[in-house]
Design an enzyme around this catalytic site. Structure first.
Site, PDB file in Angstrom:
ATOM      1  N   ASP A 107     -22.493   7.492  34.127  1.00 33.67           N
ATOM      2  CA  ASP A 107     -23.545   8.505  34.248  1.00 33.67           C
ATOM      3  C   ASP A 107     -22.929   9.856  34.607  1.00 33.67           C
ATOM      4  O   ASP A 107     -23.614  10.873  34.640  1.00 33.67           O
ATOM      5  CB  ASP A 107     -24.637   8.067  35.237  1.00 33.67           C
ATOM      6  CG  ASP A 107     -24.108   7.823  36.643  1.00 33.67           C
ATOM      7  OD1 ASP A 107     -22.877   7.865  36.845  1.00 33.67           O
ATOM      8  OD2 ASP A 107     -24.935   7.588  37.545  1.00 33.67           O
ATOM      9  N   SER A 108     -21.595   9.876  34.817  1.00 33.85           N
ATOM     10  CA  SER A 108     -20.877  11.150  34.952  1.00 33.85           C
ATOM     11  C   SER A 108     -21.003  11.985  33.682  1.00 33.85           C
ATOM     12  O   SER A 108     -20.696  13.174  33.685  1.00 33.85           O
ATOM     13  CB  SER A 108     -19.400  10.903  35.267  1.00 33.85           C
ATOM     14  OG  SER A 108     -18.836  10.027  34.302  1.00 33.85           O
ATOM     15  N   ASP A 162     -23.460   2.663  32.462  1.00 26.64           N
ATOM     16  CA  ASP A 162     -24.030   2.910  33.786  1.00 26.64           C
ATOM     17  C   ASP A 162     -25.544   2.922  33.712  1.00 26.64           C
ATOM     18  O   ASP A 162     -26.120   3.494  32.785  1.00 26.64           O
ATOM     19  CB  ASP A 162     -23.586   4.303  34.266  1.00 26.64           C
ATOM     20  CG  ASP A 162     -22.680   4.253  35.463  1.00 26.64           C
ATOM     21  OD1 ASP A 162     -22.708   3.252  36.197  1.00 26.64           O
ATOM     22  OD2 ASP A 162     -21.925   5.231  35.657  1.00 26.64           O
ATOM     23  N   LYS A 214     -23.334  -1.224  34.886  1.00 25.32           N
ATOM     24  CA  LYS A 214     -22.870  -0.951  36.253  1.00 25.32           C
ATOM     25  C   LYS A 214     -24.030  -0.383  37.063  1.00 25.32           C
ATOM     26  O   LYS A 214     -24.786   0.460  36.564  1.00 25.32           O
ATOM     27  CB  LYS A 214     -21.697   0.026  36.251  1.00 25.32           C
ATOM     28  CG  LYS A 214     -21.238   0.394  37.668  1.00 25.32           C
ATOM     29  CD  LYS A 214     -19.874   1.038  37.702  1.00 25.32           C
ATOM     30  CE  LYS A 214     -19.849   2.491  37.333  1.00 25.32           C
ATOM     31  NZ  LYS A 214     -20.691   3.359  38.171  1.00 25.32           N
ATOM     32  N   GLU A 220     -25.031   1.023  41.204  1.00 25.82           N
ATOM     33  CA  GLU A 220     -24.447   1.502  42.457  1.00 25.82           C
ATOM     34  C   GLU A 220     -25.212   0.938  43.647  1.00 25.82           C
ATOM     35  O   GLU A 220     -26.437   1.027  43.682  1.00 25.82           O
ATOM     36  CB  GLU A 220     -24.504   3.038  42.506  1.00 25.82           C
ATOM     37  CG  GLU A 220     -23.645   3.697  41.446  1.00 25.82           C
ATOM     38  CD  GLU A 220     -23.599   5.227  41.593  1.00 25.82           C
ATOM     39  OE1 GLU A 220     -24.108   5.758  42.599  1.00 25.82           O
ATOM     40  OE2 GLU A 220     -23.061   5.863  40.671  1.00 25.82           O
ATOM     41  N   GLU A 242     -14.952   3.257  45.024  1.00 26.75           N
ATOM     42  CA  GLU A 242     -14.653   4.691  44.848  1.00 26.75           C
ATOM     43  C   GLU A 242     -14.428   5.393  46.192  1.00 26.75           C
ATOM     44  O   GLU A 242     -15.231   5.249  47.125  1.00 26.75           O
ATOM     45  CB  GLU A 242     -15.818   5.361  44.093  1.00 26.75           C
ATOM     46  CG  GLU A 242     -15.625   6.864  43.908  1.00 26.75           C
ATOM     47  CD  GLU A 242     -16.513   7.497  42.867  1.00 26.75           C
ATOM     48  OE1 GLU A 242     -17.271   6.776  42.181  1.00 26.75           O
ATOM     49  OE2 GLU A 242     -16.440   8.735  42.719  1.00 26.75           O
TER      50      GLU A 242
HETATM   51  O1  KIV Z   1     -20.014   7.608  36.161  1.00 23.50           O
HETATM   52  C1  KIV Z   1     -18.787   7.454  36.319  1.00 23.50           C
HETATM   53  O2  KIV Z   1     -17.973   8.138  35.710  1.00 23.50           O
HETATM   54  C2  KIV Z   1     -18.333   6.441  37.256  1.00 23.50           C
HETATM   55  C3  KIV Z   1     -16.863   6.274  37.435  1.00 23.50           C
HETATM   56  C4  KIV Z   1     -16.295   7.454  38.078  1.00 23.50           C
HETATM   57  C5  KIV Z   1     -16.509   5.028  38.119  1.00 23.50           C
HETATM   58  O3  KIV Z   1     -19.124   5.779  37.846  1.00 23.50           O
END
Ligand code: KIV
Length: 266
Positions: free
Chosen positions: A45-46, A84, A114, A116, A183
């Site tokens: 989600d970055s 994500d 993924k 969180e 992280e």
């Molecule tokens: O969204 C992302 O890029 C991440 C990584 C930095 C692990 O969660």
């Protein structure tokens, strides 16, 4: 080249072969990362702040994640493809979580997702696993909790906080997550977590002892505009290189040096 699966990652942990993971947001980069044998691609989600111009990851939508996941899927052949789950699409309601994830898997082609957090989102994690969706956990600095954490700060520095993270990691493993991203935690804590779990632990800003490492692709390539976190190693300076090329093109157009006869149809 054989396809990387969850079982492959598990075998890599056992045989102590490090797992190489990167974020990826489009098909052409997915193809390049496959050619270079990257084991796991995360449609992070970055993408929100790295590609879409948002300040942080919170505003990114399921539709936007789906768009990028589909693109990466088209370019991916070998790596395990993880997407994500965006903020507030899974945390508070397990039915909502299964519906959101269903779209990333069925329409986006992700092979795993993924999420969180730890204990507080266990009902959603259990529902996803029950629906046969492989889930990757993410503890330590969890950027979706940025407002609660008060900034991008190293986590697990006090003994209590370190114990809390270790406990959460064990709970996630017991619940059935297949891999954990850890992280921005001290290396010593990451080592403890990695040694305590039988699932692979992939670190980002978590020192050298994790089972694998992940970075944001644009950070590694030097494509970003601002400073990168201390834990990043920038392997290239592509933003500077791109700017140089564009400047050169601009000057050539202005001065009439481009196009030359070899770039011209007769
Ligand atoms: O969204 C992302 O890029 C991440 C990584 C930095 C692990 O969660």
């Amino acid at each position: 080249m054989s396809k990387i699966t969850i079982a492959t990652l598990q075998e890599m942990k056992k045989s102590k072969e490090k797992i190489v993971a990167l974020t990826c947001y489009d098909a052409s980069m997915a193809r390049l990362l496959n050619e270079e044998s990257v084991d796991l691609l995360l449609v992070g989600d970055s993408v929100a702040n790295v590609k879409l111009g948002y300040e942080h990851t919170l505003p990114v939508t399921l539709e936007e994640m789906l768009h990028h996941t589909r693109a990466v899927k088209r370019g991916n052949s070998r790596a395990l493809l993880v997407a994500d789950m965006p903020f507030l699409t899974y945390e508070y309601d397990s039915k909502h979580a299964v519906r959101s994830v269903g779209r990333l898997i069925k329409e986006g082609g992700a092979e795993a997702v993924k999420v969180e957090g730890g204990e507080s989102i266990l009902p959603s994690i259990k529902a996803l696993i029950h629906a046969n969706v492989p889930v990757m956990g993410h503890l330590g600095l969890t950027p979706q909790a940025i407002n609660r954490l008060g900034g991008y700060r190293v986590q697990g520095r006090t003994p209590q906080d370190a114990d809390r993270i270790l406990r959460q990691a064990r709970i996630l493993e017991e619940t059935g997550v297949f891999t954990l991203v850890l992280e921005a935690v001290p290396a010593e804590l990451a080592k403890r977590v990695t040694e305590s779990l039988s699932i692979p632990v992939i670190g980002i800003g978590a020192g050298p002892d994790c089972d694998g490492q992940i970075l944001v692709l644009d950070d590694l390539l030097g494509l970003g505009e601002g400073p990168v976190p201390k834990f990043v190693k920038t392997y290239a300076s592509l933003r500077g290189e791109a700017a140089r090329a564009v400047r050169h093109f601009r000057d050539d157009v202005k001065s009439g040096k481009f196009p030359q006869p070899e770039q011209t149809y007769t």
